[in-house]
Every structure is written in C-alpha cells, then in structure tokens.
Design a protein around this motif. Sequence first.
Motif, PDB file in Angstrom:
ATOM      1  N   VAL A  98       0.924  -1.154   0.045  1.00 57.06           N
ATOM      2  CA  VAL A  98       0.251  -0.084  -0.053  1.00 57.06           C
ATOM      3  C   VAL A  98       1.069   1.211  -0.105  1.00 57.06           C
ATOM      4  CG1 VAL A  98      -1.690   1.417   1.256  1.00 57.06           C
ATOM      5  CG2 VAL A  98      -2.031  -1.106   0.856  1.00 57.06           C
ATOM      6  N   VAL A  99       1.937   1.092   0.699  1.00 56.87           N
ATOM      7  CA  VAL A  99       2.852   2.418   0.958  1.00 56.87           C
ATOM      8  C   VAL A  99       3.573   2.705  -0.165  1.00 56.87           C
ATOM      9  CG1 VAL A  99       4.761   3.483   2.284  1.00 56.87           C
ATOM     10  CG2 VAL A  99       2.881   2.250   3.438  1.00 56.87           C
ATOM     11  N   PHE A 100       4.097   1.410  -1.080  1.00 60.16           N
ATOM     12  CA  PHE A 100       4.980   1.308  -2.009  1.00 60.16           C
ATOM     13  C   PHE A 100       3.882   1.934  -3.238  1.00 60.16           C
ATOM     14  CE2 PHE A 100       8.369  -1.941  -1.036  1.00 60.16           C
ATOM     15  CZ  PHE A 100       8.977  -1.163   0.334  1.00 60.16           C
ATOM     16  N   ASP A 101       2.855   1.516  -3.345  1.00 64.29           N
ATOM     17  CA  ASP A 101       2.048   2.048  -4.345  1.00 64.29           C
ATOM     18  C   ASP A 101       1.694   3.607  -4.558  1.00 64.29           C
ATOM     19  OD1 ASP A 101      -0.105   1.116  -6.586  1.00 64.29           O
ATOM     20  OD2 ASP A 101      -1.150   1.929  -5.405  1.00 64.29           O
ATOM     21  N   GLY A 102       1.542   3.950  -3.292  1.00 67.93           N
ATOM     22  CA  GLY A 102       1.495   5.477  -3.242  1.00 67.93           C
ATOM     23  C   GLY A 102       2.837   6.121  -3.779  1.00 67.93           C
ATOM     24  N   LEU A 103       3.827   5.480  -3.171  1.00 61.08           N
ATOM     25  CA  LEU A 103       5.122   6.013  -3.423  1.00 61.08           C
ATOM     26  C   LEU A 103       5.342   6.105  -4.915  1.00 61.08           C
ATOM     27  CD1 LEU A 103       7.979   7.215  -2.659  1.00 61.08           C
ATOM     28  CD2 LEU A 103       8.704   4.795  -2.049  1.00 61.08           C
ATOM     29  N   LYS A 104       5.092   4.893  -5.645  1.00 62.56           N
ATOM     30  CA  LYS A 104       5.299   4.677  -6.905  1.00 62.56           C
ATOM     31  C   LYS A 104       4.723   5.978  -7.764  1.00 62.56           C
ATOM     32  CE  LYS A 104       4.820   1.536 -11.072  1.00 62.56           C
ATOM     33  NZ  LYS A 104       4.062   0.429 -11.252  1.00 62.56           N
ATOM     34  N   GLU A 105       3.357   6.300  -7.491  1.00 63.34           N
ATOM     35  CA  GLU A 105       2.574   7.192  -8.005  1.00 63.34           C
ATOM     36  C   GLU A 105       3.263   8.659  -7.784  1.00 63.34           C
ATOM     37  OE1 GLU A 105      -0.116   7.501 -10.100  1.00 63.34           O
ATOM     38  OE2 GLU A 105       0.181   5.257 -10.113  1.00 63.34           O
ATOM     39  N   SER A 106       3.627   8.840  -6.651  1.00 57.32           N
ATOM     40  CA  SER A 106       4.128  10.365  -6.229  1.00 57.32           C
ATOM     41  C   SER A 106       5.331  10.666  -6.735  1.00 57.32           C
ATOM     42  CB  SER A 106       4.167  10.455  -4.708  1.00 57.32           C
ATOM     43  OG  SER A 106       2.891  10.130  -3.850  1.00 57.32           O
ATOM     44  N   SER A 107       6.407   9.483  -7.137  1.00 56.03           N
ATOM     45  CA  SER A 107       7.483   9.729  -7.531  1.00 56.03           C
ATOM     46  C   SER A 107       7.831   9.590  -9.001  1.00 56.03           C
ATOM     47  CB  SER A 107       8.666   8.721  -6.787  1.00 56.03           C
ATOM     48  OG  SER A 107       8.169   7.313  -7.372  1.00 56.03           O
ATOM     49  N   LYS A 108       6.508   9.459  -9.601  1.00 53.91           N
ATOM     50  CA  LYS A 108       6.455   9.433 -11.195  1.00 53.91           C
ATOM     51  C   LYS A 108       7.096  10.762 -11.482  1.00 53.91           C
ATOM     52  CE  LYS A 108       3.169   7.503 -13.035  1.00 53.91           C
ATOM     53  NZ  LYS A 108       1.664   7.074 -13.369  1.00 53.91           N
ATOM     54  N   ASP A 109       8.080  10.956 -12.654  1.00 58.74           N
ATOM     55  CA  ASP A 109       8.626  11.940 -13.232  1.00 58.74           C
ATOM     56  C   ASP A 109       9.268  12.888 -12.247  1.00 58.74           C
ATOM     57  OD1 ASP A 109       7.686  11.336 -15.641  1.00 58.74           O
ATOM     58  OD2 ASP A 109       5.886  12.101 -15.595  1.00 58.74           O
ATOM     59  N   ILE A 110       9.830  12.445 -10.992  1.00 59.61           N
ATOM     60  CA  ILE A 110      10.259  13.136 -10.065  1.00 59.61           C
ATOM     61  C   ILE A 110      11.428  13.950 -10.610  1.00 59.61           C
ATOM     62  CG2 ILE A 110      11.816  11.205  -9.317  1.00 59.61           C
ATOM     63  CD1 ILE A 110      11.357  12.153  -6.360  1.00 59.61           C
ATOM     64  N   THR A 111      11.928  13.375 -11.621  1.00 59.96           N
ATOM     65  CA  THR A 111      13.349  14.328 -11.926  1.00 59.96           C
ATOM     66  C   THR A 111      12.952  15.581 -12.484  1.00 59.96           C
ATOM     67  OG1 THR A 111      13.695  13.122 -13.803  1.00 59.96           O
ATOM     68  CG2 THR A 111      14.862  12.121 -11.820  1.00 59.96           C
ATOM     69  N   LYS A 112      11.744  15.674 -13.149  1.00 67.05           N
ATOM     70  CA  LYS A 112      11.232  17.005 -13.718  1.00 67.05           C
ATOM     71  C   LYS A 112      10.902  18.161 -12.890  1.00 67.05           C
ATOM     72  CE  LYS A 112       9.634  13.981 -17.593  1.00 67.05           C
ATOM     73  NZ  LYS A 112       8.524  13.828 -18.601  1.00 67.05           N
ATOM     74  N   GLN A 113      11.088  18.048 -11.423  1.00 64.24           N
ATOM     75  CA  GLN A 113      10.688  19.137 -10.617  1.00 64.24           C
ATOM     76  C   GLN A 113      11.975  19.312  -9.760  1.00 64.24           C
ATOM     77  OE1 GLN A 113      10.170  18.205  -6.924  1.00 64.24           O
ATOM     78  NE2 GLN A 113      11.043  16.473  -7.522  1.00 64.24           N
ATOM     79  N   THR A 114      11.940  20.384  -8.981  1.00 70.27           N
ATOM     80  CA  THR A 114      13.196  20.690  -8.092  1.00 70.27           C
ATOM     81  C   THR A 114      12.391  21.248  -6.776  1.00 70.27           C
ATOM     82  OG1 THR A 114      13.107  22.737  -9.053  1.00 70.27           O
ATOM     83  CG2 THR A 114      14.701  21.507  -9.799  1.00 70.27           C
ATOM     84  N   ARG A 115      11.489  20.783  -6.458  1.00 73.96           N
ATOM     85  CA  ARG A 115      10.726  21.142  -5.221  1.00 73.96           C
ATOM     86  C   ARG A 115      11.020  19.975  -4.226  1.00 73.96           C
ATOM     87  NH1 ARG A 115       4.488  21.661  -5.023  1.00 73.96           N
ATOM     88  NH2 ARG A 115       5.297  22.704  -3.003  1.00 73.96           N
ATOM     89  N   PHE A 116      11.192  18.721  -4.276  1.00 72.91           N
ATOM     90  CA  PHE A 116      11.300  17.760  -3.304  1.00 72.91           C
ATOM     91  C   PHE A 116      12.362  16.770  -3.476  1.00 72.91           C
ATOM     92  CE2 PHE A 116       6.658  18.599  -3.377  1.00 72.91           C
ATOM     93  CZ  PHE A 116       6.620  19.224  -2.312  1.00 72.91           C
ATOM     94  N   THR A 117      13.131  16.239  -3.013  1.00 73.56           N
ATOM     95  CA  THR A 117      13.993  15.198  -3.169  1.00 73.56           C
ATOM     96  C   THR A 117      13.158  13.774  -2.866  1.00 73.56           C
ATOM     97  OG1 THR A 117      14.482  14.758  -0.625  1.00 73.56           O
ATOM     98  CG2 THR A 117      15.915  16.258  -1.936  1.00 73.56           C
ATOM     99  N   TYR A 118      13.964  12.628  -3.381  1.00 74.73           N
ATOM    100  CA  TYR A 118      13.061  11.223  -3.387  1.00 74.73           C
ATOM    101  C   TYR A 118      12.595  10.849  -2.058  1.00 74.73           C
ATOM    102  CZ  TYR A 118      11.977   6.695  -4.230  1.00 74.73           C
ATOM    103  OH  TYR A 118      10.994   5.586  -4.458  1.00 74.73           O
ATOM    104  N   SER A 119      13.475  11.283  -0.925  1.00 76.46           N
ATOM    105  CA  SER A 119      13.159  10.920   0.391  1.00 76.46           C
ATOM    106  C   SER A 119      12.085  11.686   0.981  1.00 76.46           C
ATOM    107  CB  SER A 119      14.466  11.074   1.549  1.00 76.46           C
ATOM    108  OG  SER A 119      15.453  10.311   1.212  1.00 76.46           O
ATOM    109  N   GLU A 120      11.798  13.154   0.617  1.00 78.45           N
ATOM    110  CA  GLU A 120      10.912  13.827   0.895  1.00 78.45           C
ATOM    111  C   GLU A 120       9.659  13.453   0.324  1.00 78.45           C
ATOM    112  OE1 GLU A 120      13.618  17.651   1.486  1.00 78.45           O
ATOM    113  OE2 GLU A 120      12.245  17.700  -0.187  1.00 78.45           O
ATOM    114  N   ILE A 121       9.668  13.029  -1.102  1.00 79.41           N
ATOM    115  CA  ILE A 121       8.309  12.372  -1.464  1.00 79.41           C
ATOM    116  C   ILE A 121       8.177  11.061  -0.800  1.00 79.41           C
ATOM    117  CG2 ILE A 121       7.721  11.057  -3.704  1.00 79.41           C
ATOM    118  CD1 ILE A 121       7.881  13.956  -4.137  1.00 79.41           C
ATOM    119  N   ALA A 122       9.142  10.222  -0.564  1.00 76.91           N
ATOM    120  CA  ALA A 122       8.771   9.053   0.262  1.00 76.91           C
ATOM    121  C   ALA A 122       8.208   9.170   1.686  1.00 76.91           C
ATOM    122  CB  ALA A 122      10.082   7.956   0.571  1.00 76.91           C
ATOM    123  N   ASN A 123       8.522  10.206   2.246  1.00 76.36           N
ATOM    124  CA  ASN A 123       7.682  10.731   3.575  1.00 76.36           C
ATOM    125  C   ASN A 123       6.410  10.972   3.517  1.00 76.36           C
ATOM    126  OD1 ASN A 123       8.645  10.652   6.352  1.00 76.36           O
ATOM    127  ND2 ASN A 123       7.944  13.024   6.238  1.00 76.36           N
TER     128      ASN A 123
END
Length: 367
Positions: A210-235
Amino acid sequence: MSKLGNLGARLYRGEVGYDFVAKRKIWYGISILITITAIVGLAVRGLNFGIEFSGGAVFTTPSTKISAESARLTAEEASGHTAIAQKLGNGPLRIQVSDVTTEQSRATQEALAKKLGVSTDKVNTDIVGPSWGDQIANKAWTGLAVFMILVVIYLAIAFEWRMALAALVALIHDLTITVGVYALVGFEVTPGTVIGLLTILGYSLYDTVVVFDGLKESSKDITKQTRFTYSEIANRSLNGTLVRSINTTVVALLPVAGLLFIGGGFLGAGMLNDISLALFVGLAAGAYSSIFIATPLVADFKERDPQMKALAKRVRAKRAAAAAKGETGEGEPSDAVPGAEEDAAGAAGVVAPRARGSRGRAQGKRR
C-alpha cells in the motif's frame, strides 16, 4: 468528520506530517536492538517444538476428575521425558510427551491407565515418529522459501528491485522477531505456528505494498521538478497512508488478541496459542516494519542512484538561492517537508507552518 479522519485527510494532503524517513537511523537502531534480543533468546533458549516436528506420543484419556498436573507428573515419571497436560473441557485429559520410543509410550499408557483406574485400551495413544516430523519441518521451510521468492519476483515486476529488496528485509525482520518471541516465552511450535507465520507475512506485505503503491505514483517524473528530493516524496507518501495502516492493524489485532489473551489465557485453550501468538506478534511487527523499515530503506537505496543524487543537489541549490534572496517560495525547506517537525499523533488541530506562512504573506500583499 472525526478527529482521526480529519488527521488522515490532512496527512494525505501533506498539511501535517512526521518525518519518518529523516529519522530512519533511530528506527534502524530500535529494530537492530529488538532483532539482537530475539536472536539471543533463540540461541539461549531455543524453540519448543511440538511432537509434529520432534516426534513423540499424545495420550487422550476418558473423562476423569484427576487434575492435569497429576497426570503430567505420572507421564513424566513413566516416560522419563517432559510432558505437557491439559484438560479438554470438563472431562478428558490430553497428555503430550516428546521424543519417546514405542516401549516408553506403552509404559506411559499403562501408568496413566493405572492412575485413572481404567483399562489400558481406554487411554488412546497416537505416536508420531521423528521422520514424519522431519518431513513436516522440511515442507514448512520449503513453503516459506517459495513464498519469499514469489514475493521478491512480484515486487520487482510490479515496482522495482529496490522496493523488492526493502520488502524482503522487512519480512525477514518480522519473522525474526516473531520466532524470537516464541523462544523467549517458550510457547510450543506446531504446524499451526507455521500457518500463523505465513499469514502474518501476508499482512505485512499488504501494508508495505500500500505504501509502495502511493510512493510509485508520487515519484513519477520526479526528476522533472526541483521542489522535493526522493526521501521527501517517500515521507509524504508514508504520511498519506499512515492512518490507514494504523486502522488496518488495530482492526486485525483485536480478534487475535481475543484468541490469545481470552481464549488461550483466561479460558485455558492452550492450542489457540500456537497460531494466535504468531499472528499477534507478527501483525504488530509487520505494521512497524512497513512504516519504519521498508519505506526508509527504499529511500536509502534510491538516494544512492546518480539521478536522485543530482535531483537532491538541484533541490538544495534552489533552496539556497531562495534563502539568499530572502524568499520563501516553492523551494523553501518548510514547503518541501510539510510539518516535518510535527508529531502526526498530536497534530489533529494544528495548522502546518507552511499553511500559516502562506496566508500571512497573502494578507500582507493585500494590505
């Protein structure tokens, strides 16, 4: 809306939160300490295997007024081995003796019949050979290994290998703690225990997925933004599913607690302990590992990726530039980690710092 429901909605929107990922070294330390304790308990005391694994004999008597303790002492004296006796309802007794030969089981049967004042054939005897116990143990290990392999393959396909590895570590963590508790409390290990272990692995995996599924959606195209790091998205993803994970675990633990403490403890139905203890400890450990171990591990693994390192560098550079200009824009740390310093358990009525700051600036501009 209830306070808990309101908190869950605000956690999901990122208005409040607790920075689990940033404090991951604390959780790792707690898990290591618990795991070491479990391993020491396992090494020192060992597991109390039932006759299904070690071999032995089970004697069932007709209804009698003789106490279980008296029957246990009789069986131990006749067999020379440790016995376990329990009352079945208001009448019969069930006496279990491990590692006895055919001759020892016959002598025990005769001693019990004499103690009860009945003929020998009235005491039913079931003998389990050690070879059959070895077969059961091997099948249990095989089933566990197959389960682990299938879990890793599924998660690697559905998500990625880093998540599969983190989930595997969390499952091993849950297994180690549960087995260690069995060693420490001395409960008997039976096929029911193995069933309980496989069941709690499924619960633990459910929370993690359940947590991983939400993380997968939230981190999609993560490298195209500069607001959050991966750890912050995961949190943020972890906080978004936090209340759901807690609710699921509590609802699952309530009936299991009834089996363990009321059925096995208060009512004396000792056979329920075989499966209920594994379920109770495993469910609690699974909830802990999905929140405090699995997701922080994924963040650790991902932050070693060159793309994630470059993203973190860009995020820090943007925040440093904004701080130098005295701005509090999208890249400001307080915006990047909403409520990172707040405790989610007590934040139901607290507005996140980000939200208060935004409203204050907006009102200042209007004036």
